[in-house]
Design a protein around this motif. Sequence first.
Motif, short mmCIF file in Angstrom:
data_model
loop_
_atom_site.label_atom_id
_atom_site.label_comp_id
_atom_site.label_asym_id
_atom_site.label_seq_id
_atom_site.Cartn_x
_atom_site.Cartn_y
_atom_site.Cartn_z
N GLN A 110 -43.89 17.13 -11.51
CA GLN A 110 -43.84 17.58 -12.90
C GLN A 110 -45.25 17.69 -13.48
N ALA A 111 -46.12 16.76 -13.14
CA ALA A 111 -47.50 16.82 -13.63
C ALA A 111 -48.22 18.04 -13.05
N LEU A 112 -48.00 18.34 -11.78
CA LEU A 112 -48.61 19.52 -11.17
C LEU A 112 -48.10 20.80 -11.82
N ALA A 113 -46.80 20.84 -12.11
CA ALA A 113 -46.23 22.02 -12.76
C ALA A 113 -46.87 22.23 -14.13
N LEU A 114 -47.06 21.14 -14.86
CA LEU A 114 -47.68 21.25 -16.18
C LEU A 114 -49.15 21.66 -16.07
N THR A 115 -49.83 21.19 -15.04
CA THR A 115 -51.23 21.55 -14.84
C THR A 115 -51.37 23.04 -14.53
N THR A 116 -50.48 23.56 -13.69
CA THR A 116 -50.55 24.98 -13.36
C THR A 116 -50.11 25.85 -14.53
N PHE A 117 -49.36 25.26 -15.46
CA PHE A 117 -48.88 26.00 -16.62
C PHE A 117 -50.02 26.55 -17.46
#
Length: 121
Positions: A43-50
Amino acid sequence: MEMISLSVIGFFSGILSGLAVGGGTLLVPALILVLDVPQHQAQALALTTFLPVSAVALATHFKNGNVRPKLAFLLALGAISGAIGGALLAAHLPGPLLRKIFGLFLVAMGGYEIVSKPKKS
């Protein structure tokens, strides 16, 4: 092999983000199931790529006249507060529970898309 998987996952996640569907709907499950990344990290990676992906999508939609700046600003204010609250909550939830909540969210959104009627333009 991992690099190819990351590239394919990133590509399709970017397409979903550009369509405003949300790349995280693909990115989080793919990171967990394909690359065995823990829920919190996925989830943190998804938010970072967002951040960079949404900047590109925003520029494209803005260029095409699809953005109402005042409305977007007001929505962003609420979203920022929600993001802070959600991040604090997620940090205190165990990974398996967070995974179930995310899965329920995906099922609910999928169900909504199936039963919702398209709006006439």
